[in-house]
Scaffold this motif. Structure first.
Motif, PDB file in Angstrom:
ATOM      1  N   VAL A  18       0.847  -1.199   0.000  1.00  0.00           N
ATOM      2  CA  VAL A  18       0.000   0.000   0.000  1.00  0.00           C
ATOM      3  C   VAL A  18       0.874   1.238   0.000  1.00  0.00           C
ATOM      4  O   VAL A  18       1.727   1.400   0.866  1.00  0.00           O
ATOM      5  CB  VAL A  18      -0.898   0.014   1.265  1.00  0.00           C
ATOM      6  N   TYR A  19       0.671   2.083  -0.987  1.00  0.00           N
ATOM      7  CA  TYR A  19       1.402   3.347  -1.011  1.00  0.00           C
ATOM      8  C   TYR A  19       0.441   4.462  -1.417  1.00  0.00           C
ATOM      9  O   TYR A  19      -0.033   4.481  -2.549  1.00  0.00           O
ATOM     10  CB  TYR A  19       2.582   3.254  -1.983  1.00  0.00           C
ATOM     11  N   ASN A  20       0.143   5.329  -0.502  1.00  0.00           N
ATOM     12  CA  ASN A  20      -0.773   6.457  -0.755  1.00  0.00           C
ATOM     13  C   ASN A  20      -2.089   6.012  -1.382  1.00  0.00           C
ATOM     14  O   ASN A  20      -2.449   6.444  -2.476  1.00  0.00           O
ATOM     15  CB  ASN A  20      -0.117   7.501  -1.666  1.00  0.00           C
ATOM     16  N   GLU A  21      -2.785   5.137  -0.709  1.00  0.00           N
ATOM     17  CA  GLU A  21      -4.035   4.605  -1.267  1.00  0.00           C
ATOM     18  C   GLU A  21      -5.230   4.956  -0.377  1.00  0.00           C
ATOM     19  O   GLU A  21      -6.203   4.209  -0.327  1.00  0.00           O
ATOM     20  CB  GLU A  21      -3.951   3.074  -1.418  1.00  0.00           C
ATOM     21  N   GLN A  22      -5.168   6.073   0.351  1.00  0.00           N
ATOM     22  CA  GLN A  22      -6.186   6.365   1.363  1.00  0.00           C
ATOM     23  C   GLN A  22      -7.616   6.344   0.811  1.00  0.00           C
ATOM     24  O   GLN A  22      -8.535   5.931   1.506  1.00  0.00           O
ATOM     25  CB  GLN A  22      -5.913   7.719   2.024  1.00  0.00           C
ATOM     26  N   LEU A  47      -0.803  -6.551   5.282  1.00  0.00           N
ATOM     27  CA  LEU A  47      -0.879  -5.257   4.615  1.00  0.00           C
ATOM     28  C   LEU A  47       0.441  -4.529   4.859  1.00  0.00           C
ATOM     29  O   LEU A  47       0.834  -4.312   6.010  1.00  0.00           O
ATOM     30  CB  LEU A  47      -2.047  -4.451   5.172  1.00  0.00           C
ATOM     31  N   ILE A  48       1.124  -4.184   3.784  1.00  0.00           N
ATOM     32  CA  ILE A  48       2.435  -3.559   3.930  1.00  0.00           C
ATOM     33  C   ILE A  48       2.333  -2.102   3.522  1.00  0.00           C
ATOM     34  O   ILE A  48       2.073  -1.805   2.352  1.00  0.00           O
ATOM     35  CB  ILE A  48       3.495  -4.233   3.022  1.00  0.00           C
ATOM     36  N   ASP A  49       2.527  -1.197   4.463  1.00  0.00           N
ATOM     37  CA  ASP A  49       2.522   0.209   4.099  1.00  0.00           C
ATOM     38  C   ASP A  49       3.931   0.614   3.673  1.00  0.00           C
ATOM     39  O   ASP A  49       4.874   0.525   4.445  1.00  0.00           O
ATOM     40  CB  ASP A  49       2.064   1.073   5.276  1.00  0.00           C
ATOM     41  N   ASP A  50       4.034   1.070   2.427  1.00  0.00           N
ATOM     42  CA  ASP A  50       5.340   1.383   1.860  1.00  0.00           C
ATOM     43  C   ASP A  50       5.674   2.870   2.072  1.00  0.00           C
ATOM     44  O   ASP A  50       5.934   3.597   1.120  1.00  0.00           O
ATOM     45  CB  ASP A  50       5.316   1.023   0.366  1.00  0.00           C
ATOM     46  N   ALA A  77       9.582   1.963   7.035  1.00  0.00           N
ATOM     47  CA  ALA A  77      10.062   3.272   7.498  1.00  0.00           C
ATOM     48  C   ALA A  77      10.320   4.246   6.356  1.00  0.00           C
ATOM     49  O   ALA A  77      10.862   5.318   6.566  1.00  0.00           O
ATOM     50  CB  ALA A  77      11.323   3.075   8.326  1.00  0.00           C
ATOM     51  N   GLY A  78       9.968   3.892   5.150  1.00  0.00           N
ATOM     52  CA  GLY A  78      10.166   4.791   4.017  1.00  0.00           C
ATOM     53  C   GLY A  78       9.545   4.163   2.787  1.00  0.00           C
ATOM     54  O   GLY A  78       8.924   3.103   2.879  1.00  0.00           O
ATOM     55  N   ASN A  79       9.701   4.815   1.654  1.00  0.00           N
ATOM     56  CA  ASN A  79       9.153   4.287   0.410  1.00  0.00           C
ATOM     57  C   ASN A  79      10.226   3.450  -0.299  1.00  0.00           C
ATOM     58  O   ASN A  79      11.173   3.981  -0.860  1.00  0.00           O
ATOM     59  CB  ASN A  79       8.674   5.451  -0.477  1.00  0.00           C
ATOM     60  N   PHE A  80      10.085   2.137  -0.225  1.00  0.00           N
ATOM     61  CA  PHE A  80      11.120   1.266  -0.770  1.00  0.00           C
ATOM     62  C   PHE A  80      10.694   0.612  -2.079  1.00  0.00           C
ATOM     63  O   PHE A  80      11.419  -0.204  -2.630  1.00  0.00           O
ATOM     64  CB  PHE A  80      11.497   0.192   0.257  1.00  0.00           C
ATOM     65  N   GLY A  81       9.530   0.960  -2.569  1.00  0.00           N
ATOM     66  CA  GLY A  81       9.076   0.424  -3.850  1.00  0.00           C
ATOM     67  C   GLY A  81       8.178  -0.799  -3.682  1.00  0.00           C
ATOM     68  O   GLY A  81       8.298  -1.547  -2.711  1.00  0.00           O
ATOM     69  N   GLN A  82       7.310  -0.959  -4.655  1.00  0.00           N
ATOM     70  CA  GLN A  82       6.294  -2.012  -4.598  1.00  0.00           C
ATOM     71  C   GLN A  82       6.890  -3.403  -4.350  1.00  0.00           C
ATOM     72  O   GLN A  82       6.404  -4.145  -3.497  1.00  0.00           O
ATOM     73  CB  GLN A  82       5.516  -2.004  -5.918  1.00  0.00           C
ATOM     74  N   HIS A  83       7.950  -3.731  -5.066  1.00  0.00           N
ATOM     75  CA  HIS A  83       8.463  -5.096  -4.959  1.00  0.00           C
ATOM     76  C   HIS A  83       9.153  -5.351  -3.624  1.00  0.00           C
ATOM     77  O   HIS A  83       9.047  -6.442  -3.071  1.00  0.00           O
ATOM     78  CB  HIS A  83       9.367  -5.426  -6.147  1.00  0.00           C
ATOM     79  N   ASN A  84       9.837  -4.350  -3.096  1.00  0.00           N
ATOM     80  CA  ASN A  84      10.441  -4.528  -1.775  1.00  0.00           C
ATOM     81  C   ASN A  84       9.362  -4.631  -0.702  1.00  0.00           C
ATOM     82  O   ASN A  84       9.502  -5.391   0.262  1.00  0.00           O
ATOM     83  CB  ASN A  84      11.404  -3.386  -1.470  1.00  0.00           C
ATOM     84  N   ALA A  85       8.293  -3.859  -0.874  1.00  0.00           N
ATOM     85  CA  ALA A  85       7.185  -3.950   0.083  1.00  0.00           C
ATOM     86  C   ALA A  85       6.598  -5.360   0.058  1.00  0.00           C
ATOM     87  O   ALA A  85       6.334  -5.963   1.104  1.00  0.00           O
ATOM     88  CB  ALA A  85       6.114  -2.914  -0.247  1.00  0.00           C
ATOM     89  N   ILE A  86       6.416  -5.891  -1.150  1.00  0.00           N
ATOM     90  CA  ILE A  86       5.875  -7.251  -1.253  1.00  0.00           C
ATOM     91  C   ILE A  86       6.837  -8.252  -0.602  1.00  0.00           C
ATOM     92  O   ILE A  86       6.414  -9.177   0.093  1.00  0.00           O
ATOM     93  CB  ILE A  86       5.612  -7.618  -2.725  1.00  0.00           C
ATOM     94  N   LEU A  87       8.145  -8.035  -0.797  1.00  0.00           N
ATOM     95  CA  LEU A  87       9.122  -8.949  -0.198  1.00  0.00           C
ATOM     96  C   LEU A  87       9.048  -8.928   1.328  1.00  0.00           C
ATOM     97  O   LEU A  87       9.222  -9.961   1.980  1.00  0.00           O
ATOM     98  CB  LEU A  87      10.534  -8.587  -0.658  1.00  0.00           C
TER      99      LEU A  87
END
Ligand code: UDP
Ligand code: MG
Length: 327
Positions: A18-22, A47-50, A77-87
């Motif tokens: 999830v990245y800025n999906e409010q 649920l992973i907040d990126d 703790a920061g925006n690490f990108g969709q694939h890192n969030a999924i990992l």
């Protein structure tokens, strides 16, 4: 604070970055939980907040309060990108199978049972092909082109690389978790380790709310990740190209030498020469750039920074690994 004996393992883990999906989260939850509750097997929702900058993280916390029995929230703790969030989700998921989907409802949750069915039928990787893709032409055309490029340069055969609604068996999840690579493309990595991959058609909807987080630039970067991460054929093409051009030039020089002896020197055709020279300079520059794409990724790998940092994990007493961390 680890438990001495394993606690009940859910059958299915669902991982959503999830990245800025409010604006879309409420309707995502409204659609998702009924589908999962009706699955007829145990599940957990990760649920992973990126590193969202809007209210997404707060909404995920609220959702955790509402359904702590099946919900786990990881706040990066920061925006690490969709694939890192999924990992980050892969590394925490405990299910016998893992399903990823996007938070923006472009992947309809009601397709999830069909993916579960395929895993239960013995497949360890379920890819999807979007029918009636709801994206603008400028998204569809480049992705077609890049698909063709990827098919030719890698061993990865995925009909529709862009769709993240996918299911992975436990063996594939473990294999992906063993990979320390920095820039990766999870569906391709999963495909690499799958013994029995399968693809099914799924519906595709328009984004319900908010905007795509991918600019043309980040989309290009992702595709370079895909190409450089799974193939060195592009580099080899350059080697072959270099050798062929040298051979041709050699022939050309021999021809010019003989011509000079037979007919005499020539000065015409200077602009043709310019044309050829500029073309070759272009080829060389593109080659240097391509080399840079690989070198940059090697550099990132050598630096070995963590792929993501965790700020907090909200996870109930049912979870084996993580206590409730204070944010
Ligand atoms: N996403 C993320 N981190 C990012 C960019 C995107 O976690 O840096 C998530 C985003 O919230 C969504 C999914 O990845 O759940 C896909 O993003 P998006 O819908 O913007 O991509 P598109 O569908 O346009 O390819
Ligand atoms: Mg999307």
């Amino acid at each position: 604070m680890t438990r001495s004996h394993p606690v009940n393992t859910p059958s299915v883990s669902i991982v959503i970055p999830v990245y800025n999906e409010q604006d879309g989260l409420a309707s995502l939850f409204a659609q998702l939980y009924p589908v999962l509750d009706a699955l007829g097997c145990s599940y957990e929702l990760l649920l992973i907040d990126d590193g969202s900058r809007d209210r997404s993280a707060a909404l995920l916390r609220e959702q955790y309060q509402r359904r702590p029995d099946v919900t786990r929230v990881v706040l990066l703790a920061g925006n690490f990108g969709q694939h890192n969030a999924i990992l980050a989700g892969f590394e925490r998921a405990r299910g016998n199978m893992l399903i990823t989907l996007d938070a923006d409802l472009q992947n309809p949750p009601h397709e999830i049972p069909r993916l579960v069915e395929q895993i239960n039928a013995g497949h360890d990787y379920v890819g999807t092909v979007r029918t009636g893709r709801q994206d603008s032409l400028w998204r569809v055309l480049p992705s077609r082109l890049l698909n063709v490029l990827r098919e030719r340069t890698t061993r990865i055969h995925i009909t529709d690389q862009g769709c993240m609604l996918r299911a992975y068996g436990r063996n594939v999840v473990d294999a992906i978790n063993d990979c320390p690579e920095m820039n990766t493309f999870i569906p391709a990595l999963g495909y690499l380790f799958a013994r029995s991959p399968v693809e099914i058609p799924v519906a595709h909807a328009e984004r319900e709310a908010g905007e795509s987080k991918y600019s043309l630039y980040s989309l290009l970067r992702l595709n370079f990740d895909l190409m450089t991460g799974f193939s060195i054929v592009p580099l080899q093409i350059y080697s072959v190209l270099g050798v062929s051009i040298s051979l041709l030039s050699l022939l050309f020089v021999v021809y010019m030498g003989i011509r000079r002896l037979v007919i005499g020197p020539e000065v015409e055709g200077v602009f043709t020469l310019f044309g050829i020279a500029f073309f070759l300079i272009g080829v060389v520059l593109a080659g240097v750039g391509l080399l840079g794409e690989y070198v940059g990724r090697i550099y990132a790998q050598v630096r070995a920074r963590p792929r993501y940092r965790i700020q907090a994990v909200l996870s109930g007493p049912q979870s084996a690994d993580t206590p409730l961390d204070a944010p």
